[in-house]
Design an enzyme around this catalytic site. Structure first.
Site, mmCIF file in Angstrom:
data_model
loop_
_atom_site.group_PDB
_atom_site.id
_atom_site.type_symbol
_atom_site.label_atom_id
_atom_site.label_comp_id
_atom_site.label_asym_id
_atom_site.label_seq_id
_atom_site.Cartn_x
_atom_site.Cartn_y
_atom_site.Cartn_z
ATOM 1 N N GLU A 1 53.378 -2.699 -17.538
ATOM 2 C CA GLU A 1 54.461 -2.987 -16.591
ATOM 3 C C GLU A 1 54.109 -4.133 -15.658
ATOM 4 O OE1 GLU A 1 56.789 0.064 -14.649
ATOM 5 O OE2 GLU A 1 56.236 1.460 -16.230
ATOM 6 N N HIS B 1 65.104 9.190 -9.648
ATOM 7 C CA HIS B 1 63.905 9.608 -8.903
ATOM 8 C C HIS B 1 64.266 10.011 -7.481
ATOM 9 C CE1 HIS B 1 60.715 7.485 -11.639
ATOM 10 N NE2 HIS B 1 61.132 8.641 -12.125
ATOM 11 N N HIS C 1 66.651 5.515 -13.554
ATOM 12 C CA HIS C 1 65.550 6.147 -12.828
ATOM 13 C C HIS C 1 65.503 5.793 -11.347
ATOM 14 C CE1 HIS C 1 64.414 7.370 -16.777
ATOM 15 N NE2 HIS C 1 63.346 7.996 -16.348
ATOM 16 N N ARG D 1 59.734 -5.241 -14.746
ATOM 17 C CA ARG D 1 61.152 -5.353 -15.052
ATOM 18 C C ARG D 1 61.384 -4.598 -16.325
ATOM 19 N NH1 ARG D 1 64.213 -8.972 -12.757
ATOM 20 N NH2 ARG D 1 63.244 -10.229 -11.154
ATOM 21 N N HIS E 1 64.552 16.468 -14.525
ATOM 22 C CA HIS E 1 64.377 15.020 -14.619
ATOM 23 C C HIS E 1 65.500 14.390 -15.462
ATOM 24 C CE1 HIS E 1 62.377 11.161 -14.767
ATOM 25 N NE2 HIS E 1 62.479 11.171 -16.077
ATOM 26 N N ARG F 1 35.568 9.183 -16.069
ATOM 27 C CA ARG F 1 36.173 7.848 -16.184
ATOM 28 C C ARG F 1 37.010 7.715 -17.452
ATOM 29 N NH1 ARG F 1 30.950 6.211 -14.617
ATOM 30 N NH2 ARG F 1 30.869 5.736 -12.403
ATOM 31 N N GLU G 1 67.250 11.158 -21.951
ATOM 32 C CA GLU G 1 66.296 10.059 -22.158
ATOM 33 C C GLU G 1 66.538 9.359 -23.501
ATOM 34 O OE1 GLU G 1 64.306 8.803 -19.933
ATOM 35 O OE2 GLU G 1 63.384 10.346 -18.665
ATOM 36 N N ASN H 1 63.446 1.814 -17.179
ATOM 37 C CA ASN H 1 63.729 2.462 -15.893
ATOM 38 C C ASN H 1 65.225 2.684 -15.663
ATOM 39 O OD1 ASN H 1 61.090 2.823 -15.070
ATOM 40 N ND2 ASN H 1 60.929 0.740 -14.269
ATOM 41 N N LYS I 1 51.910 6.420 -19.532
ATOM 42 C CA LYS I 1 52.101 6.468 -18.081
ATOM 43 C C LYS I 1 51.805 7.894 -17.648
ATOM 44 C CE LYS I 1 55.830 4.534 -16.115
ATOM 45 N NZ LYS I 1 57.172 3.917 -15.987
ATOM 46 N N LYS J 1 60.865 3.447 -28.190
ATOM 47 C CA LYS J 1 60.017 3.414 -26.988
ATOM 48 C C LYS J 1 58.724 2.650 -27.276
ATOM 49 C CE LYS J 1 58.058 5.528 -23.027
ATOM 50 N NZ LYS J 1 57.917 6.655 -22.128
HETATM 51 N N1 NAD Z 1 55.168 9.594 -18.687
HETATM 52 C C1 NAD Z 1 56.377 9.207 -18.979
HETATM 53 O O1 NAD Z 1 56.585 8.125 -19.514
HETATM 54 C C2 NAD Z 1 57.537 10.111 -18.689
HETATM 55 C C3 NAD Z 1 58.781 9.853 -19.258
HETATM 56 C C4 NAD Z 1 59.822 10.728 -19.006
HETATM 57 C C5 NAD Z 1 59.596 11.818 -18.184
HETATM 58 N N2 NAD Z 1 58.380 12.029 -17.635
HETATM 59 C C6 NAD Z 1 58.126 13.200 -16.776
HETATM 60 O O2 NAD Z 1 58.331 14.381 -17.528
HETATM 61 C C7 NAD Z 1 58.616 15.432 -16.619
HETATM 62 C C8 NAD Z 1 59.715 16.295 -17.174
HETATM 63 O O3 NAD Z 1 59.327 16.799 -18.430
HETATM 64 P P1 NAD Z 1 60.094 18.010 -19.120
HETATM 65 O O4 NAD Z 1 61.531 17.834 -18.969
HETATM 66 O O5 NAD Z 1 59.512 18.150 -20.456
HETATM 67 O O6 NAD Z 1 59.732 19.233 -18.151
HETATM 68 P P2 NAD Z 1 58.658 20.406 -18.216
HETATM 69 O O7 NAD Z 1 57.374 19.950 -18.737
HETATM 70 O O8 NAD Z 1 58.678 21.040 -16.878
HETATM 71 O O9 NAD Z 1 59.293 21.432 -19.268
HETATM 72 C C9 NAD Z 1 60.514 22.022 -18.961
HETATM 73 C C10 NAD Z 1 60.466 23.548 -19.073
HETATM 74 O O10 NAD Z 1 60.511 23.907 -20.441
HETATM 75 C C11 NAD Z 1 59.468 24.829 -20.736
HETATM 76 N N3 NAD Z 1 59.104 24.592 -22.119
HETATM 77 C C12 NAD Z 1 58.313 23.605 -22.604
HETATM 78 N N4 NAD Z 1 58.313 23.643 -23.945
HETATM 79 C C13 NAD Z 1 59.090 24.676 -24.310
HETATM 80 C C14 NAD Z 1 59.490 25.201 -25.562
HETATM 81 N N5 NAD Z 1 59.087 24.659 -26.717
HETATM 82 N N6 NAD Z 1 60.312 26.276 -25.561
HETATM 83 C C15 NAD Z 1 60.756 26.810 -24.407
HETATM 84 N N7 NAD Z 1 60.431 26.339 -23.199
HETATM 85 C C16 NAD Z 1 59.609 25.280 -23.157
HETATM 86 C C17 NAD Z 1 58.406 24.523 -19.735
HETATM 87 O O11 NAD Z 1 57.584 25.635 -19.542
HETATM 88 C C18 NAD Z 1 59.216 24.182 -18.504
HETATM 89 O O12 NAD Z 1 59.587 25.345 -17.834
HETATM 90 C C19 NAD Z 1 58.987 14.781 -15.318
HETATM 91 O O13 NAD Z 1 57.951 14.981 -14.390
HETATM 92 C C20 NAD Z 1 59.083 13.307 -15.655
HETATM 93 O O14 NAD Z 1 58.723 12.468 -14.588
HETATM 94 C C21 NAD Z 1 57.348 11.211 -17.886
HETATM 95 ZN ZN ZN Z 2 62.322 9.500 -17.352
#
Ligand code: NAD
Ligand code: ZN
Length: 387
Positions: free
Chosen positions: A255, A270, A266, A259, A283, A139, A203, A263, A161, A245
């Site tokens: 959220e 998405h 997005h 609103r 992304h 939990r 972002e 986003n 999130k 942020k």
């Molecule tokens: N929770 C939130 O508020 C929020 C906000 C924005 C995005 N997201 C989510 O984040 C995800 C995308 O995240 P991302 O872009 O970090 O992708 P990711 O986590 O897939 O990382 C991208 C790639 O980079 C590699 N990598 C990571 N760190 C590295 C480093 N230091 N050196 C070399 N390679 C490295 C990873 O292995 C991967 O292949 C999406 O699913 C998106 O929905 C969430």
């Molecule tokens: Zn995002």
């Protein structure tokens, strides 16, 4: 005789009279520090201090493990922290229920207890997936985010999130669950490839457009330094974007308003990720296109000042982010994107909720964008992006 350290309570809760409304209540305030540093030692010490006698289960992906895992694990162990680690395949496909279930299995068979710590060490994928597992295991066990991509530094690591994707929609299975701390070490960004840096910048541009003309100006003047991964520029960007942020999140952490300026980009973003099966389009790239589409809708409505539109497209262009559908790494069919929008929960009665930019630092959130407007903006040729 009661032992001295007994925890004694005393109470007298009255019987509920018939007709008295009974109300369930739960209140909690979540606050957590965000440490931004370019110094590995500071990062390691911060994580070790958070552990303070607790076990750590470090969750990461294979790429991050190979690049930075050994040094983090040994730095923590040399500070006396008991660390186990588990690694998932890199990429969006790991933000999946099946991967989360495997992680839950691993936790169940580990000595990790309710007070111990999960450390999510990686990009947004690891952070979202491990955070969701942390919210569900026992939990909720505490977790710390240690982002390693620029996107995670400026966005995913903050705000609590947490989610995994579903074939029907991105982030469909998730929760709000705040981390105990975020330790953002800029040094990890040195090994990122250019495409990931650009995706992360999307972002940051988003936050600048919705809330900070100053940050937008900083990005405009430092595109080259940021793309070259110059540590001072990255540190400043991460610090400013994190603060923005956190400020925006604090106003509506769960959220409830539905609103959310955050986003921006997005709605279409998405949909692009969904129709491409989560992976071929990053992304951040999907969000960049989504921002450009929203900007063109707003421009066509006469809401977004043309010079501000040109600044946005200009900065996306200089960063090397897609601002038209043809610039995506994969062939994406505009009709399929429109189709996917229908499934995204933001849809209501044939209209879509959109964050539309009005100026740099100002957005409007509207419910009346039509599929036609989206279709026109998706297929539009990009106006001059000369700068
Ligand atoms: N929770 C939130 O508020 C929020 C906000 C924005 C995005 N997201 C989510 O984040 C995800 C995308 O995240 P991302 O872009 O970090 O992708 P990711 O986590 O897939 O990382 C991208 C790639 O980079 C590699 N990598 C990571 N760190 C590295 C480093 N230091 N050196 C070399 N390679 C490295 C990873 O292995 C991967 O292949 C999406 O699913 C998106 O929905 C969430
Ligand atoms: Zn995002």
């Amino acid at each position: 005789v009661l032992p001295e350290d007994s925890y004694l309570t005393s109470d007298d809760i009255p019987l509920a009279a018939p007709g008295t409304p009974i109300e369930g209540r739960a209140e909690r305030s979540d606050a957590y520090p965000v440490v931004v540093t370019s110094d590995a030692d500071t990062a390691h010490r911060s994580i070790a201090d958070l552990a303070a006698g607790r076990r750590i289960m470090l969750v990461t992906d294979d790429t991050v493990l190979a690049l930075h895992g050994t040094s983090l694990v040994s730095a923590l162990r040399s500070r006396g922290v008991e660390v186990e680690f588990v690694s998932v395949p890199p990429g969006e496909r790991s933000k999946d229920l099946s991967v989360a279930v495997k992680l839950l299995d691993r936790l169940a068979h580990s000595p990790l207890g309710r007070r111990d710590l999960i450390v999510a060490f990686g990009g947004g994928v690891v952070i979202d997936m491990a955070g969701w597992v942390a919210s569900a295991y026992m939990r909720g066990v505490p977790y710390v985010n240690v982002p390693t991509t620029l996107l995670a530094h400026v966005d995913a690591a903050l705000g609590g999130k947490v989610a995994v994707d579903h074939p029907v929609a991105k982030n469909l299975i998730g929760a709000f669950y705040q981390p105990t701390a975020v330790i953002s070490h800029i040094g990890y960004l040195a090994s990122l490839d250019g495409r990931q840096v650009r995706a992360g910048l999307a972002e940051a541009v988003k936050k600048a457009i919705i809330a900070s003309p100053q940050l937008f100006g900083f990005i405009e003047s430092n595109v080259d330094e940021l793309l070259a991964r110059q540590p001072q520029a990255l540190e400043q960007l991460v610090r400013c974007a994190s603060a923005i942020k956190c400020e925006l999140i604090a106003r509506d952490p769960y959220e409830q308003e539905l609103r959310r300026a955050l986003n921006f980009g997005h709605t279409v973003g998405h949909a692009v990720e969904t129709v491409t099966g989560y992976g071929p389009v990053l992304h951040g790239e999907a969000v960049a296109l989504g921002m450009a589409v929203a900007a063109r809708i707003s421009l066509a409505r006469g809401w977004f000042a043309p010079h501000a539109y040109d600044r946005l497209i200009g900065v996306l262009h200089r960063i090397g982010l897609p601002h038209s559908i043809a610039q995506l790494e994969t062939n994406v069919d505009a009709d399929a994107v429109i189709g996917a929008l229908g499934k995204i929960r933001l849809i209501r009665d044939g209209s879509l909720r959109f964050v539309l930019p009005v100026d740099v630092g100002r957005v409007a959130i509207v419910d009346d964008v039509t599929e036609d407007e989206v279709a026109r903006s998706l297929s539009a040729h990009v106006r001059a992006a000369a700068s």
